[in-house]
Scaffold this motif. Structure first.
Motif, PDB file in Angstrom:
ATOM      1  N   GLN A  47      59.510  74.790  50.292  1.00  0.00           N
ATOM      2  CA  GLN A  47      59.170  73.741  51.257  1.00  0.00           C
ATOM      3  C   GLN A  47      60.413  73.010  51.745  1.00  0.00           C
ATOM      4  N   ALA A  48      61.353  72.762  50.840  1.00  0.00           N
ATOM      5  CA  ALA A  48      62.588  72.072  51.226  1.00  0.00           C
ATOM      6  C   ALA A  48      63.395  72.897  52.224  1.00  0.00           C
ATOM      7  N   LEU A  49      63.446  74.204  52.024  1.00  0.00           N
ATOM      8  CA  LEU A  49      64.182  75.073  52.938  1.00  0.00           C
ATOM      9  C   LEU A  49      63.590  75.011  54.343  1.00  0.00           C
ATOM     10  N   VAL A  50      62.280  75.028  54.424  1.00  0.00           N
ATOM     11  CA  VAL A  50      61.608  74.964  55.716  1.00  0.00           C
ATOM     12  C   VAL A  50      61.795  73.594  56.368  1.00  0.00           C
ATOM     13  N   ASP A  51      61.671  72.535  55.565  1.00  0.00           N
ATOM     14  CA  ASP A  51      61.797  71.184  56.096  1.00  0.00           C
ATOM     15  C   ASP A  51      63.215  70.876  56.569  1.00  0.00           C
ATOM     16  N   ALA A  52      64.203  71.548  55.985  1.00  0.00           N
ATOM     17  CA  ALA A  52      65.605  71.268  56.316  1.00  0.00           C
ATOM     18  C   ALA A  52      66.011  71.828  57.672  1.00  0.00           C
ATOM     19  N   ALA A  53      65.188  72.711  58.239  1.00  0.00           N
ATOM     20  CA  ALA A  53      65.519  73.328  59.529  1.00  0.00           C
ATOM     21  C   ALA A  53      65.240  72.334  60.650  1.00  0.00           C
ATOM     22  N   ARG A  54      66.267  71.633  61.062  1.00  0.00           N
ATOM     23  CA  ARG A  54      66.138  70.580  62.061  1.00  0.00           C
ATOM     24  C   ARG A  54      66.310  71.136  63.483  1.00  0.00           C
ATOM     25  N   PRO A  55      65.855  70.389  64.499  1.00  0.00           N
ATOM     26  CA  PRO A  55      66.012  70.859  65.894  1.00  0.00           C
ATOM     27  C   PRO A  55      67.482  70.996  66.274  1.00  0.00           C
ATOM     28  N   ASP A  56      67.760  71.885  67.246  1.00  0.00           N
ATOM     29  CA  ASP A  56      69.128  72.037  67.722  1.00  0.00           C
ATOM     30  C   ASP A  56      69.462  70.930  68.713  1.00  0.00           C
ATOM     31  N   ASP A  97      69.444  70.809  71.771  1.00  0.00           N
ATOM     32  CA  ASP A  97      68.531  70.729  72.910  1.00  0.00           C
ATOM     33  C   ASP A  97      67.122  70.304  72.504  1.00  0.00           C
ATOM     34  N   GLY A  98      66.923  70.013  71.212  1.00  0.00           N
ATOM     35  CA  GLY A  98      65.622  69.591  70.727  1.00  0.00           C
ATOM     36  C   GLY A  98      64.694  70.722  70.354  1.00  0.00           C
ATOM     37  N   TYR A  99      65.188  71.962  70.402  1.00  0.00           N
ATOM     38  CA  TYR A  99      64.359  73.129  70.090  1.00  0.00           C
ATOM     39  C   TYR A  99      64.518  73.517  68.630  1.00  0.00           C
ATOM     40  N   ARG A 100      63.426  73.921  68.023  1.00  0.00           N
ATOM     41  CA  ARG A 100      63.512  74.513  66.691  1.00  0.00           C
ATOM     42  C   ARG A 100      62.558  75.699  66.611  1.00  0.00           C
ATOM     43  N   ASP A 101      62.997  76.694  65.886  1.00  0.00           N
ATOM     44  CA  ASP A 101      62.251  77.943  65.756  1.00  0.00           C
ATOM     45  C   ASP A 101      61.217  77.801  64.647  1.00  0.00           C
ATOM     46  N   GLY A 147      64.604  81.053  61.570  1.00  0.00           N
ATOM     47  CA  GLY A 147      64.319  79.644  61.804  1.00  0.00           C
ATOM     48  C   GLY A 147      64.799  78.754  60.687  1.00  0.00           C
ATOM     49  N   VAL A 148      65.115  79.346  59.539  1.00  0.00           N
ATOM     50  CA  VAL A 148      65.736  78.609  58.427  1.00  0.00           C
ATOM     51  C   VAL A 148      67.246  78.802  58.451  1.00  0.00           C
ATOM     52  N   HIS A 149      67.709  80.049  58.293  1.00  0.00           N
ATOM     53  CA  HIS A 149      69.147  80.242  58.085  1.00  0.00           C
ATOM     54  C   HIS A 149      69.995  80.050  59.328  1.00  0.00           C
ATOM     55  N   ASP A 150      69.395  80.086  60.521  1.00  0.00           N
ATOM     56  CA  ASP A 150      70.173  79.795  61.728  1.00  0.00           C
ATOM     57  C   ASP A 150      70.308  78.296  61.967  1.00  0.00           C
ATOM     58  N   TYR A 151      69.504  77.498  61.271  1.00  0.00           N
ATOM     59  CA  TYR A 151      69.484  76.064  61.502  1.00  0.00           C
ATOM     60  C   TYR A 151      70.019  75.256  60.313  1.00  0.00           C
ATOM     61  N   VAL A 152      70.215  75.908  59.188  1.00  0.00           N
ATOM     62  CA  VAL A 152      70.688  75.213  57.988  1.00  0.00           C
ATOM     63  C   VAL A 152      71.928  75.932  57.463  1.00  0.00           C
TER      64      VAL A 152
END
Length: 239
Positions: free
Chosen positions: A200-209, A211-215, A174-179
């Motif tokens: 915390q920054a790593l987690v916060d940086a994971a934005r929705p794809d 389609d609006g979905y985020r893991d 949910g972090v490295h696939d989105y950032v």
């Protein structure tokens, strides 16, 4: 001393099925990050139990025993499935990382200001990519995990040594696939002296794809005191 930090955030679905735990024994610090497969209350509960179990066993017996203890728990309780990564750090020594699945371990080199990925995903997509398959084909198979934790064995749990003094970052997909990796590296460089802020920054940086979905997103940071390699600092003063 090893400074530790973790952060986690629920994604678009009802439950956060990521979990992480840190356990210290004498001077050794162990961490476990678990990504449960599926999304329901039972999976979320099992992920937390796995993280605590794997971290505690890793602190005493290493990450192979730690992850395989999670395998036993899943097989005995028939409680779903997961993937995971474990790390064991001691002051002045390399950090060992073990994994099964597609959670990742990274090391940040303070001198070169470089974040390196030390693990390889246990997925069909990664296998296809390593064998020269087209990027689009491989990407379509990145969610096909080859070795979930319930099926892990001595031969399938890989390990790697991260050099002494490097800050170690564990992430769920949910972090490295989105950032992008470059963005992860920039954050590590900017926040290397503040492990909790970095997690915390790593987690916060994971934005929705698109389609609006985020893991679910989870990050764990293990760092030498003050985020620097004390051996390197001592050597520099001596010189």
């Amino acid at each position: 001393m090893i400074t530790t930090a973790l952060a986690t955030r629920r994604g678009s679905r009802a439950f956060n099925c990521d979990a992480a735990s840190i356990h210290t024994r004498d001077s050794a610090t162990a961490a476990a990050l678990i990504d449960g497969i599926g999304n329901d209350e039972a999976t979320a509960t099992t992920a937390r139990l796995l993280a605590e179990t794997v971290a505690r066993v890793t602190a005493h017996r290493g990450g192979l025993a730690g992850l395989l203890s999670g395998t036993q728990l899943l097989q005995v309780d028939q409680a779903g499935d997961a993937v995971g990564v474990a790390a064991l750090a001691s002051p002045g020594s390399p950090t060992w990382v073990w994994w099964s699945g597609d959670c990742r371990g990274h090391g940040f080199d303070h001198q070169r200001q470089r974040l390196r990925r030390f693990t390889s995903d246990h997925t069909v997509g990664e296998q296809l990519r390593r064998n020269g398959a087209p990027w689009e084909l491989a990407a379509d198979h990145d969610n096909w995990v080859q070795t979930p934790l319930s099926e892990a064995a001595v031969a399938t749990v890989y390990d790697v040594e991260v050099p002494v003094g490097e800050l170690v970052v564990l992430t769920s997909d949910g972090v490295h696939d989105y950032v992008a990796h470059e963005e992860l590296e920039e954050m590590a460089a900017a926040l290397q002296d503040s492990p909790q802020d970095l997690a915390q920054a790593l987690v916060d940086a994971a934005r929705p794809d698109e389609d609006g979905y985020r893991d679910d997103a989870t990050a764990v940071v293990l760092a030498p005191a003050a985020g620097k390699c004390q051996l390197c600092a001592d050597a520099a003063q001596t010189a």
